[in-house]
Design an enzyme around this catalytic site. Structure first.
Site, PDB file in Angstrom:
ATOM      1  CD  GLU A   1       6.186  13.430  10.984  1.00  0.00           C
ATOM      2  OE1 GLU A   1       5.308  12.867  11.686  1.00  0.00           O
ATOM      3  OE2 GLU A   1       6.894  14.183  11.526  1.00  0.00           O
TER       4      GLU A   1
ATOM      5  CB  THR B   1      -0.779  -0.114   1.461  1.00  0.00           C
ATOM      6  OG1 THR B   1      -1.573  -1.357   1.111  1.00  0.00           O
ATOM      7  CG2 THR B   1      -1.909   1.352   1.162  1.00  0.00           C
ATOM      8  CB  VAL B   2       3.080   2.564   2.563  1.00  0.00           C
ATOM      9  CG1 VAL B   2       4.070   3.989   2.483  1.00  0.00           C
ATOM     10  CG2 VAL B   2       2.402   2.432   3.594  1.00  0.00           C
TER      11      VAL B   2
ATOM     12  CB  ALA C   1      13.408  -5.331  -1.605  1.00  0.00           C
TER      13      ALA C   1
ATOM     14  CE  LYS D   1       2.211   1.773  12.313  1.00  0.00           C
ATOM     15  NZ  LYS D   1       0.813   2.047  11.598  1.00  0.00           N
TER      16      LYS D   1
ATOM     17  CD  GLU E   1      -3.488  -4.828   8.291  1.00  0.00           C
ATOM     18  OE1 GLU E   1      -3.344  -5.649   7.718  1.00  0.00           O
ATOM     19  OE2 GLU E   1      -3.678  -3.801   8.151  1.00  0.00           O
TER      20      GLU E   1
ATOM     21  CE  LYS F   1      -0.561   4.379  14.319  1.00  0.00           C
ATOM     22  NZ  LYS F   1      -1.760   4.330  13.964  1.00  0.00           N
TER      23      LYS F   1
HETATM   24  N1  LIG Z   1      -0.888   1.209   5.148  1.00  0.00           N
HETATM   25  C1  LIG Z   1      -1.001   2.269   5.818  1.00  0.00           C
HETATM   26  O1  LIG Z   1      -1.822   3.080   5.845  1.00  0.00           O
HETATM   27  C2  LIG Z   1       0.258   2.707   6.725  1.00  0.00           C
HETATM   28  C3  LIG Z   1       0.343   4.038   7.579  1.00  0.00           C
HETATM   29  C4  LIG Z   1       1.275   4.190   8.256  1.00  0.00           C
HETATM   30  C5  LIG Z   1       2.315   3.295   8.674  1.00  0.00           C
HETATM   31  N2  LIG Z   1       2.520   2.019   7.698  1.00  0.00           N
HETATM   32  C6  LIG Z   1       3.528   1.094   7.894  1.00  0.00           C
HETATM   33  O2  LIG Z   1       4.116   0.845   6.615  1.00  0.00           O
HETATM   34  C7  LIG Z   1       4.455  -0.107   6.440  1.00  0.00           C
HETATM   35  C8  LIG Z   1       4.030  -0.803   5.258  1.00  0.00           C
HETATM   36  O3  LIG Z   1       2.813  -0.934   5.090  1.00  0.00           O
HETATM   37  P1  LIG Z   1       1.825  -1.298   3.847  1.00  0.00           P
HETATM   38  O4  LIG Z   1       0.445  -1.073   4.219  1.00  0.00           O
HETATM   39  O5  LIG Z   1       2.547  -0.808   2.704  1.00  0.00           O
HETATM   40  O6  LIG Z   1       2.332  -2.952   4.139  1.00  0.00           O
HETATM   41  P2  LIG Z   1       1.653  -3.910   2.873  1.00  0.00           P
HETATM   42  O7  LIG Z   1       0.642  -3.386   1.971  1.00  0.00           O
HETATM   43  O8  LIG Z   1       1.561  -5.249   3.351  1.00  0.00           O
HETATM   44  O9  LIG Z   1       3.054  -4.003   2.160  1.00  0.00           O
HETATM   45  C9  LIG Z   1       4.263  -4.682   2.372  1.00  0.00           C
HETATM   46  C10 LIG Z   1       5.238  -4.828   1.315  1.00  0.00           C
HETATM   47  O10 LIG Z   1       6.689  -5.228   1.940  1.00  0.00           O
HETATM   48  C11 LIG Z   1       7.119  -6.443   1.148  1.00  0.00           C
HETATM   49  N3  LIG Z   1       7.420  -7.382   2.091  1.00  0.00           N
HETATM   50  C12 LIG Z   1       7.036  -7.855   3.143  1.00  0.00           C
HETATM   51  N4  LIG Z   1       7.794  -8.645   3.755  1.00  0.00           N
HETATM   52  C13 LIG Z   1       8.919  -8.725   2.992  1.00  0.00           C
HETATM   53  C14 LIG Z   1      10.102  -9.572   3.009  1.00  0.00           C
HETATM   54  N5  LIG Z   1      10.524 -10.230   4.066  1.00  0.00           N
HETATM   55  N6  LIG Z   1      11.127  -9.537   1.908  1.00  0.00           N
HETATM   56  C15 LIG Z   1      10.774  -8.722   0.843  1.00  0.00           C
HETATM   57  N7  LIG Z   1       9.625  -7.810   1.067  1.00  0.00           N
HETATM   58  C16 LIG Z   1       8.605  -8.045   1.988  1.00  0.00           C
HETATM   59  C17 LIG Z   1       5.632  -7.142   0.642  1.00  0.00           C
HETATM   60  O11 LIG Z   1       6.180  -7.778  -0.784  1.00  0.00           O
HETATM   61  P3  LIG Z   1       4.887  -8.557  -1.496  1.00  0.00           P
HETATM   62  O12 LIG Z   1       4.308  -7.393  -2.096  1.00  0.00           O
HETATM   63  O13 LIG Z   1       5.526  -9.413  -2.579  1.00  0.00           O
HETATM   64  O14 LIG Z   1       4.066  -9.476  -0.669  1.00  0.00           O
HETATM   65  C18 LIG Z   1       4.963  -5.643   0.276  1.00  0.00           C
HETATM   66  O15 LIG Z   1       5.245  -5.148  -1.103  1.00  0.00           O
HETATM   67  C19 LIG Z   1       4.282  -1.076   7.789  1.00  0.00           C
HETATM   68  O16 LIG Z   1       5.439  -0.996   8.747  1.00  0.00           O
HETATM   69  C20 LIG Z   1       3.095  -0.154   8.284  1.00  0.00           C
HETATM   70  O17 LIG Z   1       2.841  -0.250   9.598  1.00  0.00           O
HETATM   71  C21 LIG Z   1       1.366   1.921   6.906  1.00  0.00           C
END
Ligand SMILES: NC(=O)c1ccc[n+]([C@@H]2O[C@H](COP(=O)([O-])OP(=O)(O)OC[C@H]3O[C@@H](n4cnc5c(N)ncnc54)[C@H](OP(=O)(O)O)[C@@H]3O)[C@@H](O)[C@H]2O)c1
Length: 326
Positions: free
Chosen positions: A127, A14-15, A44, A103, A188, A203
């Site tokens: 941030e 997502t991010v 990656a 976080k 989730e 947080k």
């Molecule tokens: N989503 C939000 O609104 C939000 C807000 C604030 C902070 N955050 C933080 O931002 C971070 C990412 O969130 P997200 O929502 O973007 O997560 P997400 O949608 O689950 O994406 C995670 C990404 O990381 C990759 N990944 C996970 N484990 C991996 C590994 N061992 N090796 C290589 N790649 C790996 C995944 O690969 P694949 O795509 O191949 O599975 C995917 O592309 C988290 O720490 C979250 O707490 C998110």
């Protein structure tokens, strides 16, 4: 011709996908702000065969170590603890700047990572880890560095706020509201982190560390989530003109020269006109009290790909400027 700043992106979910898209779409803007182009050297992921909207498939790699080793700035948006920590430590030891939105990693290992970054003389910016696009870490750590923060309180978890808002304003029964929030993607598959207040606890720990420089951990948070609430609790609150919110708070107590920092996450019945009671749906609100500044209120979207990418990219521009000015 200026040398590009090489950026390694860890994660394209997502991010991460939103960050990668903006780096391409607004390349000229970032080059102007940094003084050098930002070159995305790779992204990656676990599954390189999956197409990700707006992300060049040729950039996707599985060998995250090799990617980190090429970078001036490592941007970690993969989440999780051990793997993310290993890669961030590797980047720091290589002398790369690090930006992360993680976080939970910071709540568990932030002080150790910050010490490692300080020793290596690199920045560790986060941030996006607290309330996404709302610039709260910078406010309590930097903007108020000339003041004394006395308390911080807020609605810092949009998922639980969405649930509580459905119950309070639409009269949806609590269990039904949790189910709906899951269906709409506000929770989730395993909603424990949100519902039990663990996300909010991480947080408030990060904000309190930033505000007071205290070595706080998750164990310092008096934590109660929303799973123990019943429809009777909501009826009682409503009958008393109140609204239940999951409030994260941090405040100082004890002697002025050696204040103790107290941390809590718990459901609170607030008067309808309380600023925290105004948070609708998935939005976040933070109230910061400081000795000279008085009351500051920050309000906005605390989650979402583009919103979180805004904060990640702000940190990335700052980190890249350090690279170009070194
Ligand atoms: N989503 C939000 O609104 C939000 C807000 C604030 C902070 N955050 C933080 O931002 C971070 C990412 O969130 P997200 O929502 O973007 O997560 P997400 O949608 O689950 O994406 C995670 C990404 O990381 C990759 N990944 C996970 N484990 C991996 C590994 N061992 N090796 C290589 N790649 C790996 C995944 O690969 P694949 O795509 O191949 O599975 C995917 O592309 C988290 O720490 C979250 O707490 C998110």
């Amino acid at each position: 011709m200026t040398t590009p700043v090489r950026v390694a992106l860890l994660g394209a979910g997502t991010v991460g996908a939103a960050v990668a898209r903006r780096l391409v779409e607004r390349a000229d803007l970032y080059a102007a702000r940094v003084g050098s182009p930002l070159e995305l050297v790779g992204v990656a992921v676990r599954d390189t065969s999956r197409v990700r909207d707006g992300v060049d498939p040729a950039l996707l790699v599985q060998d995250a170590e090799a990617l980190v080793d090429q970078a001036d700035v490592v941007v970690e948006v993969m989440g999780g603890l051990d793997r993310a920590r290993e890669l961030i430590e590797r980047g720091i030891r290589n002398g790369a700047q690090v930006v992360t939105a993680n976080k939970q990693l910071l709540a568990h290992h932030g002080p150790a990572l910050e010490a490692l970054a300080a020793e290596a003389g690199v920045g560790l910016d986060y941030e996006a880890a607290v309330m996404a696009a709302i610039p709260v870490v910078a406010v309590v750590r930097d903007s108020l560095a000339g003041d004394v923060v006395t308390s911080i309180s807020g609605i810092v978890n949009g998922s639980t706020n969405f649930v509580l808002d459905l119950v309070a304003r639409k009269g949806v029964p609590f269990e039904e509201a949790v189910r709906l929030a899951g269906e709409l993607g506000f929770l989730e598959a395993d909603p424990t982190e949100d519902l039990e207040g663990l996300d909010a606890a991480a947080k408030i720990v990060l904000l309190a560390r930033a505000a007071w420089g205290a070595p706080l951990t998750l164990a310092d948070v008096q934590r109660r989530g929303i799973t123990g609430l019943t429809d009777e609790d909501f009826r009682t609150a409503s009958a008393n003109g109140k609204v239940i919110k999951l409030v994260a708070s941090a405040w100082t107590s004890g002697a002025q020269d050696a204040p103790r920092v107290e941390l809590a996450v718990r459901p609170v019945a607030l008067p309808q006109d309380d600023p925290l009671a105004q948070a609708r749906e998935g939005s976040n609100v933070l109230i910061v009290e400081a000795e000279s500044a008085g009351t500051l209120r920050l309000h906005g979207a605390g989650a979402g790909g583009d919103e979180t990418a805004s904060a990640v990219l702000g940190d990335l521009v700052r980190a890249a400027r350090r690279v170009t000015r070194a």
